[in-house]
Design a protein around this motif. Structure first.
Motif, PDB file in Angstrom:
ATOM      1  N   LEU A 156       0.752  -1.256   0.044  1.00 46.25           N
ATOM      2  CA  LEU A 156       0.022  -0.040   0.059  1.00 46.25           C
ATOM      3  C   LEU A 156       0.830   1.327   0.069  1.00 46.25           C
ATOM      4  O   LEU A 156       0.509   2.120  -0.915  1.00 46.25           O
ATOM      5  N   SER A 157       1.861   1.451   0.826  1.00 44.75           N
ATOM      6  CA  SER A 157       2.643   2.460   0.954  1.00 44.75           C
ATOM      7  C   SER A 157       3.647   2.950  -0.568  1.00 44.75           C
ATOM      8  O   SER A 157       3.463   3.876  -0.914  1.00 44.75           O
ATOM      9  N   VAL A 158       3.974   1.727  -1.016  1.00 53.49           N
ATOM     10  CA  VAL A 158       4.745   1.994  -2.269  1.00 53.49           C
ATOM     11  C   VAL A 158       3.660   2.480  -3.366  1.00 53.49           C
ATOM     12  O   VAL A 158       4.098   3.153  -4.201  1.00 53.49           O
ATOM     13  N   ALA A 159       2.502   1.531  -3.396  1.00 54.72           N
ATOM     14  CA  ALA A 159       1.327   1.845  -4.482  1.00 54.72           C
ATOM     15  C   ALA A 159       0.974   3.481  -4.367  1.00 54.72           C
ATOM     16  O   ALA A 159       0.909   4.138  -5.439  1.00 54.72           O
ATOM     17  N   HIS A 160       0.917   3.824  -2.959  1.00 53.48           N
ATOM     18  CA  HIS A 160       0.461   5.323  -2.830  1.00 53.48           C
ATOM     19  C   HIS A 160       1.262   6.234  -3.494  1.00 53.48           C
ATOM     20  O   HIS A 160       0.839   7.093  -4.062  1.00 53.48           O
ATOM     21  N   VAL A 161       2.722   6.144  -3.338  1.00 54.57           N
ATOM     22  CA  VAL A 161       3.470   7.292  -3.709  1.00 54.57           C
ATOM     23  C   VAL A 161       3.555   6.961  -5.033  1.00 54.57           C
ATOM     24  O   VAL A 161       3.651   8.307  -5.864  1.00 54.57           O
ATOM     25  N   TYR A 162       3.540   6.010  -5.951  1.00 52.90           N
ATOM     26  CA  TYR A 162       3.810   5.948  -7.292  1.00 52.90           C
ATOM     27  C   TYR A 162       2.450   6.208  -7.992  1.00 52.90           C
ATOM     28  O   TYR A 162       2.724   6.819  -9.236  1.00 52.90           O
ATOM     29  N   PHE A 163       1.133   5.830  -7.195  1.00 53.43           N
ATOM     30  CA  PHE A 163       0.014   6.597  -8.045  1.00 53.43           C
ATOM     31  C   PHE A 163      -0.105   8.017  -7.910  1.00 53.43           C
ATOM     32  O   PHE A 163      -0.442   8.788  -8.741  1.00 53.43           O
ATOM     33  N   THR A 164       0.694   8.691  -6.898  1.00 53.73           N
ATOM     34  CA  THR A 164       0.707   9.987  -6.552  1.00 53.73           C
ATOM     35  C   THR A 164       1.765  10.490  -7.847  1.00 53.73           C
ATOM     36  O   THR A 164       1.406  11.615  -8.352  1.00 53.73           O
ATOM     37  N   LEU A 165       2.668   9.946  -8.017  1.00 51.93           N
ATOM     38  CA  LEU A 165       3.640  10.232  -9.090  1.00 51.93           C
ATOM     39  C   LEU A 165       2.854  10.180 -10.653  1.00 51.93           C
ATOM     40  O   LEU A 165       3.164  11.268 -11.228  1.00 51.93           O
ATOM     41  N   ALA A 166       2.164   9.132 -10.702  1.00 53.66           N
ATOM     42  CA  ALA A 166       1.228   9.012 -11.849  1.00 53.66           C
ATOM     43  C   ALA A 166       0.471  10.164 -12.034  1.00 53.66           C
ATOM     44  O   ALA A 166       0.305  10.971 -13.214  1.00 53.66           O
ATOM     45  N   ILE A 171       2.016  -0.118 -11.873  1.00 56.80           N
ATOM     46  CA  ILE A 171       2.399   0.332 -10.464  1.00 56.80           C
ATOM     47  C   ILE A 171       1.883  -0.649  -9.570  1.00 56.80           C
ATOM     48  O   ILE A 171       2.534  -1.155  -8.532  1.00 56.80           O
ATOM     49  N   THR A 172       0.654  -1.466  -9.795  1.00 54.96           N
ATOM     50  CA  THR A 172       0.063  -2.319  -8.982  1.00 54.96           C
ATOM     51  C   THR A 172       1.022  -3.704  -8.915  1.00 54.96           C
ATOM     52  O   THR A 172       1.457  -4.338  -7.862  1.00 54.96           O
ATOM     53  N   TRP A 219      15.607  -0.598   0.885  1.00 53.32           N
ATOM     54  CA  TRP A 219      15.022  -0.442  -0.334  1.00 53.32           C
ATOM     55  C   TRP A 219      13.470  -0.086  -0.292  1.00 53.32           C
ATOM     56  O   TRP A 219      12.965   0.494  -1.058  1.00 53.32           O
ATOM     57  N   VAL A 220      12.969  -0.818   0.551  1.00 45.39           N
ATOM     58  CA  VAL A 220      11.323  -0.466   0.618  1.00 45.39           C
ATOM     59  C   VAL A 220      11.123   0.905   0.995  1.00 45.39           C
ATOM     60  O   VAL A 220      10.458   1.858   0.558  1.00 45.39           O
ATOM     61  N   LEU A 221      12.052   1.438   2.056  1.00 41.04           N
ATOM     62  CA  LEU A 221      12.033   2.758   2.676  1.00 41.04           C
ATOM     63  C   LEU A 221      12.430   3.868   1.451  1.00 41.04           C
ATOM     64  O   LEU A 221      11.673   4.722   1.282  1.00 41.04           O
ATOM     65  N   ALA A 222      13.123   3.513   0.737  1.00 41.06           N
ATOM     66  CA  ALA A 222      13.665   4.308  -0.677  1.00 41.06           C
ATOM     67  C   ALA A 222      12.745   4.399  -1.533  1.00 41.06           C
ATOM     68  O   ALA A 222      12.171   5.511  -2.053  1.00 41.06           O
ATOM     69  N   ASN A 223      11.558   3.380  -1.775  1.00 45.84           N
ATOM     70  CA  ASN A 223      10.554   3.518  -2.826  1.00 45.84           C
ATOM     71  C   ASN A 223       9.641   4.534  -1.871  1.00 45.84           C
ATOM     72  O   ASN A 223       8.661   4.962  -2.716  1.00 45.84           O
ATOM     73  N   TRP A 224       9.558   4.484  -0.787  1.00 44.10           N
ATOM     74  CA  TRP A 224       8.589   5.547  -0.327  1.00 44.10           C
ATOM     75  C   TRP A 224       9.026   7.030  -0.358  1.00 44.10           C
ATOM     76  O   TRP A 224       7.887   7.858  -0.373  1.00 44.10           O
ATOM     77  N   VAL A 225      10.104   7.144  -0.721  1.00 47.25           N
ATOM     78  CA  VAL A 225      10.560   8.726  -0.699  1.00 47.25           C
ATOM     79  C   VAL A 225      11.244   9.132  -2.066  1.00 47.25           C
ATOM     80  O   VAL A 225      11.141  10.371  -2.401  1.00 47.25           O
ATOM     81  N   PHE A 230       5.871  13.959   2.212  1.00 47.89           N
ATOM     82  CA  PHE A 230       7.572  14.205   2.407  1.00 47.89           C
ATOM     83  C   PHE A 230       7.810  14.446   3.843  1.00 47.89           C
ATOM     84  O   PHE A 230       8.508  13.842   4.518  1.00 47.89           O
ATOM     85  N   VAL A 231       7.235  15.451   4.510  1.00 43.95           N
ATOM     86  CA  VAL A 231       7.506  15.909   5.845  1.00 43.95           C
ATOM     87  C   VAL A 231       7.256  14.971   6.930  1.00 43.95           C
ATOM     88  O   VAL A 231       8.236  14.457   7.700  1.00 43.95           O
ATOM     89  N   VAL A 232       6.221  13.981   6.655  1.00 42.60           N
ATOM     90  CA  VAL A 232       5.739  13.376   7.756  1.00 42.60           C
ATOM     91  C   VAL A 232       6.637  11.895   7.503  1.00 42.60           C
ATOM     92  O   VAL A 232       6.709  11.110   8.654  1.00 42.60           O
ATOM     93  N   ARG A 233       6.920  11.405   6.556  1.00 43.16           N
ATOM     94  CA  ARG A 233       7.696  10.223   6.176  1.00 43.16           C
ATOM     95  C   ARG A 233       9.251  10.378   6.566  1.00 43.16           C
ATOM     96  O   ARG A 233       9.722   9.053   7.203  1.00 43.16           O
ATOM     97  N   ILE A 234       9.807  11.405   6.562  1.00 45.02           N
ATOM     98  CA  ILE A 234      11.178  11.436   6.922  1.00 45.02           C
ATOM     99  C   ILE A 234      11.404  11.451   8.277  1.00 45.02           C
ATOM    100  O   ILE A 234      12.359  10.604   8.873  1.00 45.02           O
ATOM    101  N   PRO A 235      10.625  12.249   9.140  1.00 46.11           N
ATOM    102  CA  PRO A 235      10.649  11.756  10.710  1.00 46.11           C
ATOM    103  C   PRO A 235      10.490  10.163  11.047  1.00 46.11           C
ATOM    104  O   PRO A 235      11.063   9.748  11.853  1.00 46.11           O
ATOM    105  N   PHE A 236       9.493   9.639  10.324  1.00 48.29           N
ATOM    106  CA  PHE A 236       9.388   8.364  10.747  1.00 48.29           C
ATOM    107  C   PHE A 236      10.550   7.485  10.459  1.00 48.29           C
ATOM    108  O   PHE A 236      10.918   6.638  11.337  1.00 48.29           O
ATOM    109  N   ILE A 237      11.112   7.885   9.363  1.00 53.14           N
ATOM    110  CA  ILE A 237      12.259   7.056   8.809  1.00 53.14           C
ATOM    111  C   ILE A 237      13.310   7.101   9.841  1.00 53.14           C
ATOM    112  O   ILE A 237      14.190   6.499  10.188  1.00 53.14           O
TER     113      ILE A 237
END
Length: 289
Positions: free
Chosen positions: A84-94, A125-126, A165-171, A231-238
């Motif tokens: 879900l997290s990876v799909a979210h960011v790539y659909f946002t990119l699309a 993307i899916t 690698w998973v975290l990298a795909n998030w950002v 972007f702002v909320v994911r960086i602190p989590f990482i």
């Protein structure tokens, strides 16, 4: 006890806003035919993903509170969160690419952004997101089942290299998305100035076009806001994951996870209700009722 109360309050608030917003977006898309555009198809995909993310948040709270430790099923949960997290960011990119093409190529956008290409992008993307999510199941290459005896967090279930690698795909896509929306805003402002300076256009025509461009500029700013928020909320989590011990920083994990998951509640109100057509149809349904 106090942490459990805080987690419960966060869970109720996040799920309430996320469920109402995303279900409304999905229902309106399928109910109103005029909303079934390429852009809104991508918005609806994001809404489906956000609904899934919000549904997973209560389980995440239980993991943070150590209520689901030593549970082999949590590997499946972590895989779903990864998907879900990876799909979210790539659909946002699309979606950002769609906006950029619509503004930069207004005369050709309908031939470039076809339904067929939209569905192909959805499938790609899916498929990519699912692949990333299910690889940890292929133990021991991408995951560590021994960690389930102590914890079932993503950071402990996955081996370090794959987790990175998973975290990298998030950002990774986020800087590109921000750049595209900045370009969209600049292009809209430039087109608006050109129309105002044009003597060939009629006063009414220039006024109508200028209004549409102002609306596009507002939309671009709203979308830029939500992407910047992600972007702002994911960086602190990482950072929390990288520098803290889960057993000693329960509150830090609860708070950082709340903000990371809160994108599922913010997105529908920006992507969907930031759209005038969505607002109009939503309000019309409320008036009927």
């Amino acid at each position: 006890m106090a942490m459990e109360v805080v987690a419960t309050v966060f869970t109720v608030l996040l799920c309430l806003f996320a469920f109402v917003g995303n279900i409304s977006i999905i229902a309106l898309f399928f109910k109103v035919r005029t909303l079934q555009t390429v852009s809104n198809t991508l918005v609806t995909c994001v809404a489906f993903i956000d609904f899934g993310i919000a549904s997973a948040y209560p389980i995440q709270c239980l993991v943070d509170l150590k209520k689901l430790s030593d549970n082999p099923e949590c590997i499946a949960f972590m895989c779903i969160i990864s998907i879900l997290s990876v799909a979210h960011v790539y659909f946002t990119l699309a979606l950002s690419i769609e906006r950029y093409i619509t503004i930069s190529r207004p005369l050709k956008c309908f031939t470039i952004l076809t339904e067929r290409r939209c569905y192909i992008a959805i499938v790609i993307i899916t498929g990519y997101s699912v692949t990333i999510g299910v690889l940890p199941v292929m133990m021991p290459l991408f995951g560590n089942t021994g960690s389930l005896e102590n914890d079932c967090r993503l950071a402990t279930v996955l081996i370090n290299g794959y987790y990175a690698w998973v975290l990298a795909n998030w950002v990774m896509p986020l800087p590109a998305i921000i750049f595209l929306y900045i370009r969209v805003f600049i292009l809209v402002k430039r087109h608006a100035k050109q129309i105002q300076a044009s003597e060939a256009a009629s006063h009414l025509g220039a006024q109508n076009t200028g209004f549409k461009l102002k609306r596009e500029a507002k939309t671009a700013l709203l979308l830029l806001f939500v992407v910047a928020y992600i972007f702002v909320v994911r960086i602190p989590f990482i950072l929390v994951v990288a520098v803290t011990d889960p057993s000693e920083s329960v509150m830090a994990y609860i708070i950082s996870h709340f903000f990371a998951y809160s994108t599922s509640a913010v997105s529908p109100f920006i992507f969907g209700f930031g759209n005038k057509d969505y607002r109009k149809h939503f309000l019309s349904i409320l008036k009927i009722k």
